[in-house]
Design a protein around this motif. Sequence first.
Motif, PDB file in Angstrom:
ATOM      1  N   UNK A   4      -4.401  -0.675  -0.209  1.00  0.00           N
ATOM      2  CA  UNK A   4      -3.660   0.436   0.374  1.00  0.00           C
ATOM      3  C   UNK A   4      -3.912   1.720  -0.386  1.00  0.00           C
ATOM      4  N   UNK A   5      -3.687   2.831   0.303  1.00  0.00           N
ATOM      5  CA  UNK A   5      -3.708   4.139  -0.332  1.00  0.00           C
ATOM      6  C   UNK A   5      -2.426   4.865   0.047  1.00  0.00           C
ATOM      7  N   UNK A   6      -1.882   5.614  -0.927  1.00  0.00           N
ATOM      8  CA  UNK A   6      -0.589   6.256  -0.700  1.00  0.00           C
ATOM      9  C   UNK A   6      -0.506   7.529  -1.534  1.00  0.00           C
ATOM     10  N   UNK A   7      -0.423   8.669  -0.870  1.00  0.00           N
ATOM     11  CA  UNK A   7      -0.136   9.917  -1.559  1.00  0.00           C
ATOM     12  C   UNK A   7       1.370   9.943  -1.783  1.00  0.00           C
ATOM     13  N   UNK A   8       1.779   9.667  -3.018  1.00  0.00           N
ATOM     14  CA  UNK A   8       3.193   9.456  -3.316  1.00  0.00           C
ATOM     15  C   UNK A   8       3.949  10.765  -3.518  1.00  0.00           C
ATOM     16  N   UNK A  26       3.765  -5.647  -0.608  1.00  0.00           N
ATOM     17  CA  UNK A  26       2.998  -6.514  -1.522  1.00  0.00           C
ATOM     18  C   UNK A  26       1.487  -6.324  -1.415  1.00  0.00           C
ATOM     19  N   UNK A  27       0.995  -5.098  -1.490  1.00  0.00           N
ATOM     20  CA  UNK A  27      -0.459  -4.910  -1.479  1.00  0.00           C
ATOM     21  C   UNK A  27      -1.081  -5.447  -2.768  1.00  0.00           C
ATOM     22  N   UNK A  28      -2.319  -5.892  -2.687  1.00  0.00           N
ATOM     23  CA  UNK A  28      -3.019  -6.400  -3.866  1.00  0.00           C
ATOM     24  C   UNK A  28      -3.597  -5.272  -4.718  1.00  0.00           C
ATOM     25  N   UNK A  29      -4.028  -4.217  -4.061  1.00  0.00           N
ATOM     26  CA  UNK A  29      -4.586  -3.050  -4.740  1.00  0.00           C
ATOM     27  C   UNK A  29      -4.017  -1.803  -4.084  1.00  0.00           C
ATOM     28  N   UNK A  30      -3.624  -0.840  -4.902  1.00  0.00           N
ATOM     29  CA  UNK A  30      -3.053   0.406  -4.378  1.00  0.00           C
ATOM     30  C   UNK A  30      -3.713   1.593  -5.060  1.00  0.00           C
ATOM     31  N   UNK A  31      -4.139   2.562  -4.256  1.00  0.00           N
ATOM     32  CA  UNK A  31      -4.608   3.841  -4.771  1.00  0.00           C
ATOM     33  C   UNK A  31      -3.510   4.873  -4.541  1.00  0.00           C
ATOM     34  N   UNK A  32      -3.095   5.547  -5.597  1.00  0.00           N
ATOM     35  CA  UNK A  32      -2.052   6.558  -5.517  1.00  0.00           C
ATOM     36  C   UNK A  32      -2.641   7.938  -5.777  1.00  0.00           C
ATOM     37  N   UNK A  33      -2.116   8.936  -5.065  1.00  0.00           N
ATOM     38  CA  UNK A  33      -2.522  10.320  -5.289  1.00  0.00           C
ATOM     39  C   UNK A  33      -1.287  11.196  -5.492  1.00  0.00           C
ATOM     40  N   UNK A 235      -0.892   1.757   9.300  1.00  0.00           N
ATOM     41  CA  UNK A 235      -0.121   2.767   8.576  1.00  0.00           C
ATOM     42  C   UNK A 235       1.330   2.316   8.536  1.00  0.00           C
ATOM     43  N   UNK A 236       1.914   2.284   7.361  1.00  0.00           N
ATOM     44  CA  UNK A 236       3.345   1.972   7.230  1.00  0.00           C
ATOM     45  C   UNK A 236       4.144   3.255   7.468  1.00  0.00           C
ATOM     46  N   UNK A 237       4.123   3.710   8.717  1.00  0.00           N
ATOM     47  CA  UNK A 237       4.699   5.016   9.040  1.00  0.00           C
ATOM     48  C   UNK A 237       6.211   5.046   8.855  1.00  0.00           C
ATOM     49  N   UNK A 238       6.866   3.890   8.922  1.00  0.00           N
ATOM     50  CA  UNK A 238       8.318   3.872   8.741  1.00  0.00           C
ATOM     51  C   UNK A 238       8.730   4.351   7.343  1.00  0.00           C
ATOM     52  N   UNK A 251      -1.286   3.779   3.847  1.00  0.00           N
ATOM     53  CA  UNK A 251      -2.311   3.298   4.779  1.00  0.00           C
ATOM     54  C   UNK A 251      -2.974   2.077   4.144  1.00  0.00           C
ATOM     55  N   UNK A 252      -3.273   1.042   4.937  1.00  0.00           N
ATOM     56  CA  UNK A 252      -3.741  -0.206   4.337  1.00  0.00           C
ATOM     57  C   UNK A 252      -4.781  -0.898   5.199  1.00  0.00           C
ATOM     58  N   UNK A 253      -5.532  -1.775   4.540  1.00  0.00           N
ATOM     59  CA  UNK A 253      -6.460  -2.676   5.227  1.00  0.00           C
ATOM     60  C   UNK A 253      -6.248  -4.078   4.687  1.00  0.00           C
ATOM     61  N   UNK A 254      -6.525  -5.069   5.495  1.00  0.00           N
ATOM     62  CA  UNK A 254      -6.547  -6.460   5.055  1.00  0.00           C
ATOM     63  C   UNK A 254      -7.961  -6.996   5.236  1.00  0.00           C
ATOM     64  N   UNK A 255      -8.454  -7.639   4.178  1.00  0.00           N
ATOM     65  CA  UNK A 255      -9.796  -8.194   4.155  1.00  0.00           C
ATOM     66  C   UNK A 255      -9.741  -9.702   4.058  1.00  0.00           C
ATOM     67  N   UNK A 256     -10.677 -10.355   4.727  1.00  0.00           N
ATOM     68  CA  UNK A 256     -10.788 -11.809   4.586  1.00  0.00           C
ATOM     69  C   UNK A 256     -11.389 -12.138   3.228  1.00  0.00           C
ATOM     70  N   UNK A 257     -11.276 -13.393   2.818  1.00  0.00           N
ATOM     71  CA  UNK A 257     -11.896 -13.810   1.583  1.00  0.00           C
ATOM     72  C   UNK A 257     -13.395 -13.646   1.674  1.00  0.00           C
ATOM     73  N   UNK A 258     -14.005 -13.274   0.543  1.00  0.00           N
ATOM     74  CA  UNK A 258     -15.456 -13.058   0.524  1.00  0.00           C
ATOM     75  C   UNK A 258     -16.179 -14.372   0.819  1.00  0.00           C
TER      76      UNK A 258
END
Length: 258
Positions: A4-8, A26-33, A235-238, A251-258
């Motif tokens: 996920x990415x989130x401009x906090x 519960x995202x595994x990786x988060x990018x914050x701005x 998008x977790x618009x709520x 904003x987030x994406x879900x990826x399958x296992x490699x």
Amino acid sequence: MKLATYNVNGVNGRLDVLLRWLDEASPDVVCLQELKTPDARFPLKEIEKAGYGAVWQGQKSWNGVAILGRGRKPILTRRSLPGDPDDLHSRYIEAAVEGMVIGCLYLPNGNPSPGPKFDYKLEWFERLARHAAELLALDVPVVLAGDYNVIPTALDVYKPERWAEDALFRTEVRDAYKQIVDQGWTDAIRRLNPDARIYTFWDYVRNAYGRDAGLRLDHLLLSPSVAGRLRSAGVDRHVRGWQHTSDHAPVWVELSDD
């Protein structure tokens, strides 16, 4: 894996919102701005208590970026975007997480345009394009996520005619974003929602959120090997409707296992 990415919009002032969302999503990786805090005041203890390790690059009152990893500390690989050693803005950080390179970015706004701030934005875009091409050449899984301060198309803004001369939507900026995507990156939200009107930002004024007068500014660009694992995006618009929240939504994406 969920990224996920989130401009906090102020990590300390809105820490309660961030922690609530981390617990919920519960995202595994988060990018914050837009941390808007110097390094020493980054709320590491609270974030670790929530189950996340972190690397960050702060800046007093402005900018600031971080990468969080659930149950692990990301391995820092870069604290700034290459190409201009005199640029001291905290707008880029890069780390390895679970065998993937994550670039977290906060691209300049560029207003007013034309002018020095707009020129800086285009120069920053050029540097990002060069670095993005170098990352692709490594042939490793890469995600470039963050607040790009770019409205890519007319579908990504509530009234495009009002934004024609804004630095978020000027032709030069949209072309710069498209040139990066055309290197071989996948805009995850658009790949799975090609015709949907999706926003990630609603201004605080004129009841923009209530009227759904939004913009899509926050993007996750996936390298080819990551794009092949893309399963869902949204998008977790709520979260934008919560009390004392950021003007952006996660904003987030879900990826399958490699």
